[in-house]
Design an enzyme around this catalytic site. Structure first.
Site, PDB file in Angstrom:
ATOM      1  N   LYS A  79      39.812  46.988  40.226  1.00 27.06           N
ATOM      2  CA  LYS A  79      39.401  45.825  38.733  1.00 27.06           C
ATOM      3  C   LYS A  79      39.808  46.216  37.762  1.00 27.06           C
ATOM      4  CE  LYS A  79      34.848  44.743  37.296  1.00 27.06           C
ATOM      5  NZ  LYS A  79      33.509  44.868  37.657  1.00 27.06           N
ATOM      6  N   SER A 154      30.925  40.957  38.177  1.00 26.58           N
ATOM      7  CA  SER A 154      31.700  41.221  37.265  1.00 26.58           C
ATOM      8  C   SER A 154      33.173  41.240  38.198  1.00 26.58           C
ATOM      9  CB  SER A 154      31.813  41.551  36.125  1.00 26.58           C
ATOM     10  OG  SER A 154      31.456  43.074  36.308  1.00 26.58           O
ATOM     11  N   SER A 178      27.074  43.828  40.727  1.00 29.11           N
ATOM     12  CA  SER A 178      29.186  43.089  40.146  1.00 29.11           C
ATOM     13  C   SER A 178      29.494  43.727  41.834  1.00 29.11           C
ATOM     14  CB  SER A 178      29.536  43.948  38.534  1.00 29.11           C
ATOM     15  OG  SER A 178      28.994  43.027  38.080  1.00 29.11           O
TER      16      SER A 178
END
Length: 442
Positions: A79, A154, A178
């Site tokens: 990420k 996310s 997330s």
């Protein structure tokens, strides 16, 4: 061509047996990335030179039978909030465009030392503050099952990179759900670790009192192996994992209602299978959860705004309105209220520990809703705000209670079962998950 949809554990075993060459494998992943028409919406940037060099080293270790770990040579994605030396890490935000760190995050170093190959950085929600995965300011990945739907966030690109065969696993972060929301909406396994279990050095924050690290992957075995590498510990022994004698608390708490029809039906079907497998299921309300849920607005947003408010206000037009507004909501919370509500949450955590003490885990549907249509979320800001809060409602329980949590896919697309374990109890939770997974999704 090497199969890029194998699990990380299968790939690791293939490398150990000499069936898979790490360099050919890594190139196969880059071929898959390059061939996908939406690749630029999934990867913010790839690290081809680094990856191929790491794969070459993994190949040599395999030839010499000195592999660094069971996942030595396995390519993964990161990420875009994990620092990588000399490569931009921008937290999914135009506010941090061009930010290039000098060194890797600690967990990136640990993965590299274990021989895992860094394919690149995946897109995410701006500053990691939305569970939907929608980011019109940089990129919104397509859902890996139904491209017109939200991918979940996310850690959106992390999930989609795995689902579409562009990484063997992805490393995301989880502050309110997330890791678990993109995992469930892409039919993956996702592990939220206990706060403080894994080091966050070199990881861009959202709310440091809630931020955790975790893998998004194909199997519980993958999650266990990756977690152990990031934790510098021995992987949980999943052999012989059984549900015999397992006791689960199924939360029937008003704050967690209602559910969309599909998640409700999938959860009930999973419970029926678990019961038939001999587990004890106790349905009960949780006064502790009921007390904690209203505290979310006064605990998450003030810390998020304190962390990023100065950067946001310096150039607010660089942010998507609904996400910017969510940050700004933190300005309205006073210092005394923030402290008082943390005291309430500490009391709720202690009460929840007592409520769940006689159980192996607490069960609830991972997401109460199905992934919404991406275009509608972009067109209707009120709809975006409402759906975002609904998406994160159940996963937030694990963050509020400071627990570890594991989401497992069911037979119904976009629907999962979440098991919440005790703080620092990842190994036990993973053994439970290994036994649960083939039962709830034969």
């Amino acid at each position: 061509m090497t199969d890029t949809k194998l699990s990380a554990s299968e790939i690791g075993a293939g490398i150990a047996a000499g069936r898979i060459d790490p360099v050919e494998l890594t190139q196969a992943y880059f071929d898959a990335i390059d061939a996908h028409p939406q690749c630029d919406r999934i990867y913010a940037r790839t690290t081809r030179d680094r990856a191929l060099a790491e794969a070459e080293a993994a190949r040599e270790r395999a030839k010499l039978n000195v592999r660094a770990s069971s996942l030595d040579g396995v390519p993964i994605s990161w990420k875009d909030l994990y620092d990588t030396a000399g490569v931009a890490t921008e937290h999914g935000s135009r506010l941090l465009a061009g930010r290039v760190p000098d060194s890797d995050a600690e967990v990136v170093k640990r993965a590299t030392n274990a021989g895992m190959v860094c394919l690149g950085k995946t897109h995410q929600t701006e500053l990691a503050f939305s569970g939907l995965g929608i980011n019109p300011m940089t990129a919104t990945p397509p859902n890996g099952i139904a491209p017109e739907l939200a991918p979940g966030g996310s850690s959106s690109g992390a999930a989609v990179s795995v689902k579409l065969g562009m990484a063997a696993a992805g490393i995301g972060s989880d502050t309110g759900g997330s890791v678990r929301i993109p995992s469930v909406w892409n039919d993956l396994v996702g592990l939220k670790t206990t706060l403080g279990r894994l080091p966050t050095d070199g990881v861009l924050p959202l709310c440091a009192r809630f931020d955790t690290i975790g893998p998004l992957c194909h199997t519980v075995e993958d999650a266990a192996r990756i977690f152990a590498i990031l934790d510098s510990s021995k992987a949980a022994d999943l052999s012989g994992a059984s549900l015999s004698g397992a006791r689960f608390l199924v939360l029937d708490t008003p704050a967690l209602a209602p559910l969309d029809d599909a998640p409700q039906a999938a959860f009930e079907a999973a419970l029926a299978r678990l019961s038939a497998a001999g587990t004890v299921l106790v349905h009960a309300a949780s006064p502790a959860v009921e007390a904690a849920m209203p505290l979310s607005a006064t605990l998450f947003t003030p810390e998020a705004y304190a962390t990023w408010g100065e950067a946001i206000e310096a150039d607010p037009d660089k942010m998507f309105g609904p996400v910017r507004d969510r940050f700004r909501a933190g300005k309205a919370v006073s210092g005394p209220q923030f402290v008082a509500d943390w005291q309430k949450l500490d009391a709720a955590r202690a009460a929840f520990a007592l409520e769940s003490a006689g159980f192996d885990a607490v069960l609830l549907p991972t997401a109460p809703i199905l992934p919404p249509n991406t275009q509608r979320l972009l067109d209707d800001q009120d709809y975006f705000t409402a759906r975002n809060l609904e998406a994160l409602r159940n996963t937030r329980v694990g963050n509020l209670m400071g627990s570890c949590a594991l989401t497992l896919p069911t037979e119904t697309a976009h629907c999962g079962v979440m098991a919440i374990g005790r703080p620092m109890g990842e190994e036990h939770l993973l053994r439970l998950g290994a036994a649960m997974a083939p039962v709830i999704r034969p």
